[in-house]
Design an enzyme around this catalytic site. Structure first.
Site, PDB file in Angstrom:
ATOM      1  N   CYS A 114       0.819  -1.163   0.094  1.00  0.00           N
ATOM      2  CA  CYS A 114       0.045   0.180  -0.038  1.00  0.00           C
ATOM      3  C   CYS A 114       0.791   1.314  -0.014  1.00  0.00           C
ATOM      4  O   CYS A 114       0.448   2.250  -0.446  1.00  0.00           O
ATOM      5  CB  CYS A 114      -0.987  -0.056   1.229  1.00  0.00           C
ATOM      6  SG  CYS A 114      -2.044  -1.262   1.294  1.00  0.00           S
ATOM      7  N   HIS A 253      -3.239   7.312   2.115  1.00  0.00           N
ATOM      8  CA  HIS A 253      -3.721   5.862   1.768  1.00  0.00           C
ATOM      9  C   HIS A 253      -5.219   5.654   2.412  1.00  0.00           C
ATOM     10  O   HIS A 253      -5.441   5.720   3.598  1.00  0.00           O
ATOM     11  CB  HIS A 253      -2.513   4.690   2.413  1.00  0.00           C
ATOM     12  CG  HIS A 253      -3.056   3.218   2.045  1.00  0.00           C
ATOM     13  ND1 HIS A 253      -3.639   3.017   0.675  1.00  0.00           N
ATOM     14  CD2 HIS A 253      -3.222   2.309   2.774  1.00  0.00           C
ATOM     15  CE1 HIS A 253      -3.977   1.741   0.929  1.00  0.00           C
ATOM     16  NE2 HIS A 253      -3.770   1.284   1.940  1.00  0.00           N
ATOM     17  N   ASN A 283     -10.072  -0.254  -0.169  1.00  0.00           N
ATOM     18  CA  ASN A 283      -8.479  -0.298  -0.177  1.00  0.00           C
ATOM     19  C   ASN A 283      -7.999  -0.744  -1.372  1.00  0.00           C
ATOM     20  O   ASN A 283      -8.194  -1.829  -1.889  1.00  0.00           O
ATOM     21  CB  ASN A 283      -7.969  -1.007   1.246  1.00  0.00           C
ATOM     22  CG  ASN A 283      -6.405  -0.924   1.310  1.00  0.00           C
ATOM     23  OD1 ASN A 283      -5.800  -0.443   0.188  1.00  0.00           O
ATOM     24  ND2 ASN A 283      -5.970  -1.479   2.286  1.00  0.00           N
TER      25      ASN A 283
HETATM   26  N1  COA Z   1     -18.305  -8.381   9.400  1.00  0.00           N
HETATM   27  C1  COA Z   1     -19.089  -8.869  10.917  1.00  0.00           C
HETATM   28  N2  COA Z   1     -18.069  -9.062  11.787  1.00  0.00           N
HETATM   29  C2  COA Z   1     -16.842  -9.298  11.629  1.00  0.00           C
HETATM   30  C3  COA Z   1     -16.311  -8.890  10.181  1.00  0.00           C
HETATM   31  C4  COA Z   1     -17.171  -8.631   9.343  1.00  0.00           C
HETATM   32  N3  COA Z   1     -16.704  -8.519   7.971  1.00  0.00           N
HETATM   33  N4  COA Z   1     -15.001  -9.028  10.208  1.00  0.00           N
HETATM   34  C5  COA Z   1     -14.671  -9.636  11.602  1.00  0.00           C
HETATM   35  N5  COA Z   1     -15.904  -9.653  12.333  1.00  0.00           N
HETATM   36  C6  COA Z   1     -15.863  -9.898  13.727  1.00  0.00           C
HETATM   37  C7  COA Z   1     -14.815 -10.658  14.348  1.00  0.00           C
HETATM   38  O1  COA Z   1     -15.025 -11.970  14.103  1.00  0.00           O
HETATM   39  C8  COA Z   1     -14.709 -10.443  15.859  1.00  0.00           C
HETATM   40  O2  COA Z   1     -15.745 -11.092  16.501  1.00  0.00           O
HETATM   41  P1  COA Z   1     -15.569 -11.563  17.731  1.00  0.00           P
HETATM   42  O3  COA Z   1     -15.299 -10.372  18.761  1.00  0.00           O
HETATM   43  O4  COA Z   1     -16.715 -12.418  17.950  1.00  0.00           O
HETATM   44  O5  COA Z   1     -14.304 -12.441  17.664  1.00  0.00           O
HETATM   45  C9  COA Z   1     -15.185  -8.801  15.768  1.00  0.00           C
HETATM   46  O6  COA Z   1     -15.784  -8.582  14.540  1.00  0.00           O
HETATM   47  C10 COA Z   1     -14.143  -7.751  15.779  1.00  0.00           C
HETATM   48  O7  COA Z   1     -13.004  -8.266  14.963  1.00  0.00           O
HETATM   49  P2  COA Z   1     -11.727  -7.401  14.860  1.00  0.00           P
HETATM   50  O8  COA Z   1     -10.765  -7.776  13.843  1.00  0.00           O
HETATM   51  O9  COA Z   1     -11.196  -7.220  16.314  1.00  0.00           O
HETATM   52  O10 COA Z   1     -12.230  -5.967  14.359  1.00  0.00           O
HETATM   53  P3  COA Z   1     -11.591  -4.648  14.298  1.00  0.00           P
HETATM   54  O11 COA Z   1     -12.122  -3.455  14.792  1.00  0.00           O
HETATM   55  O12 COA Z   1     -10.019  -4.653  14.388  1.00  0.00           O
HETATM   56  O13 COA Z   1     -11.801  -4.262  12.627  1.00  0.00           O
HETATM   57  C11 COA Z   1     -10.624  -4.347  10.541  1.00  0.00           C
HETATM   58  C12 COA Z   1     -11.376  -5.275  11.533  1.00  0.00           C
HETATM   59  C13 COA Z   1     -10.083  -5.368   9.578  1.00  0.00           C
HETATM   60  C14 COA Z   1     -11.754  -3.448   9.824  1.00  0.00           C
HETATM   61  C15 COA Z   1      -9.353  -3.356  11.235  1.00  0.00           C
HETATM   62  O14 COA Z   1      -8.614  -4.357  12.039  1.00  0.00           O
HETATM   63  C16 COA Z   1      -8.644  -3.071  10.022  1.00  0.00           C
HETATM   64  O15 COA Z   1      -8.920  -2.120   9.565  1.00  0.00           O
HETATM   65  N6  COA Z   1      -7.427  -3.399  10.232  1.00  0.00           N
HETATM   66  C17 COA Z   1      -6.415  -2.613   9.281  1.00  0.00           C
HETATM   67  C18 COA Z   1      -6.603  -2.857   8.141  1.00  0.00           C
HETATM   68  C19 COA Z   1      -5.738  -2.371   7.134  1.00  0.00           C
HETATM   69  O16 COA Z   1      -5.460  -0.940   7.102  1.00  0.00           O
HETATM   70  N7  COA Z   1      -5.263  -3.097   6.428  1.00  0.00           N
HETATM   71  C20 COA Z   1      -4.177  -2.849   5.289  1.00  0.00           C
HETATM   72  C21 COA Z   1      -3.010  -1.915   5.601  1.00  0.00           C
HETATM   73  S1  COA Z   1      -2.363  -1.165   4.287  1.00  0.00           S
END
Ligand code: COA
Length: 340
Positions: A114, A253, A283
């Site tokens: 990214c 980004h 993204n």
């Molecule tokens: N829909 C519903 N629930 C979901 C889900 C979805 N699409 N994806 C994950 N969950 C659930 C998980 O299973 C978890 O459930 P649990 O608490 O029962 O285990 C809960 O939601 C929380 O998951 P978590 O991964 O802690 O959520 P989060 O707040 O961290 O959000 C992302 C997840 C991926 C949106 C976030 O971590 C993120 O944006 N990370 C960075 C991504 C990024 O920038 N990547 C590229 C770098 S360039």
């Protein structure tokens, strides 16, 4: 001392739109969850097009908007983690051929996930200011849908396809002021496409275990992205003695609205100075910054001379930031010229 400037910007959006409602039919998720956690409402999907196809469309427009003839481009660098082919030829070589650029020009791909567009800016700036090249075409293009696992709800909601391109040329004004790029390979496993490489060869097991798709520890990536980026943008501003008040537009980004918001708040930037496209495109990795820049340009927000702050964080880990005065001509002038 020689100076280089980003003299044009353009993008290409694949036609098909994949909405949160569409994803509700594929995995257990909801529009409400996706919007609340990421800000994303929809993303584009390239169907019968490869990365080089969408890249070529953005690149052609970037050359047109630069006012240069295509035979004046003397290097083409493409940042992508979804090249047309795993090994060769490079996507850059295919784009150069599609565009009919001079045979013999320098053309190669880079892989910085990214942060690809920030790395491209540093490379192009170095090539031009060193005198090695005059006009470098830089392209960030991704068909991330080809490496997204549409059975994994934690990743499939995040990514989309698209391409952005620009031309960096020798210039006396509106220069690229500073670019900072960085990496820390110790965190590689937190955001990885394990399969189809020398470490995990393409065989039945690789496919069965879905190792050819993106795997991410989203929570960890999120925390490190926020802390790294908030530090990085402050450092580049301090180093160049520019205060955040002087920035005309912050073009981060586009990975997650909450990451962008944390950095924006650290810099105390008002909403109107922050360019946000994550809600429309998701993204798109190396394409996200040039696509966002182009959005603001076509909407008449970014003009010739606008002071821009860019930042990005991605797999590797890689990260970086850039400060530049946009050197492109006013879009209104171009669209009038094209019309007449
Ligand atoms: N829909 C519903 N629930 C979901 C889900 C979805 N699409 N994806 C994950 N969950 C659930 C998980 O299973 C978890 O459930 P649990 O608490 O029962 O285990 C809960 O939601 C929380 O998951 P978590 O991964 O802690 O959520 P989060 O707040 O961290 O959000 C992302 C997840 C991926 C949106 C976030 O971590 C993120 O944006 N990370 C960075 C991504 C990024 O920038 N990547 C590229 C770098 S360039």
């Amino acid at each position: 001392m020689r100076k280089a400037s980003l003299i044009s910007i353009a993008s290409y959006l694949p036609e098909r739109i994949l909405t949160n409602a569409d994803l509700e039919n594929l995995v257990e998720t909801s529009d409400e969850w996706i919007v609340k956690r990421t800000g994303i409402k929809e993303r584009r999907i390239a169907q019968d097009e490869a990365t080089s196809d969408i890249a070529t469309k953005a690149a052609r427009l970037a050359i047109e908007r630069s006012g240069l003839r295509s035979d004046e481009i003397d290097a083409l660098i493409c940042a992508t983690i979804t090249p047309d082919h795993f090994c060769m030829p490079s996507t850059a070589c295919k784009i150069a051929a599609n565009l009919g650029l001079n045979t013999g020009i320098t053309a190669f791909d880079i892989s910085a996930a990214c942060t690809g567009f920030i790395y491209l800016l540093e490379l192009a700036n170095s090539l031009v200011t060193s005198g090695a090249k005059k006009n470098v075409l830089i392209v960030g293009a991704e068909k991330l849908s080809s490496i997204v696992d549409y059975t994994d709800r934690s990743t499939c909601i995040l990514f989309g396809d698209g391409a952005g391109a620009g031309v960096v040329s020798l210039s006396d004004e509106n220069e690229i002021i500073d670019v900072h790029t960085a990496s820390d390979g110790r965190f590689g496993d937190l955001l990885i496409t394990p399969g189809q490489g020398s470490a995990c060869v393409a065989d039945e097991n690789m496919l069965k275990n879905r190792q050819n798709f993106i795997k991410m520890n989203g929570n960890e990536v999120f925390k490190i992205a926020v802390s790294t980026l908030t530090k990085d943008v402050v450092e580049i501003l301090e180093k160049n003695k520019i205060s955040s008040d002087e920035i005309d537009f912050f073009i981060p980004h586009q990975a997650n609205f909450r990451i962008i918001d944390a950095v924006k708040q650290r810099l105390k930037l008002p909403d109107e100075k922050c360019v946000l496209t994550v809600q429309k495109y998701g993204n798109t990795s190396s394409a996200s910054i040039p696509m966002a820049l182009n959005d603001a340009y076509e909407n008449g927000r970014i003009k010739n001379g606008s002071l821009l702050l860019l930042d990005a964080f991605g797999g590797g880990f890689t990260w970086g930031s850039a400060l530049l005065r946009f050197g492109g001509v006013d879009f209104d002038k171009i669209s009038n010229a094209i019309k007449s």
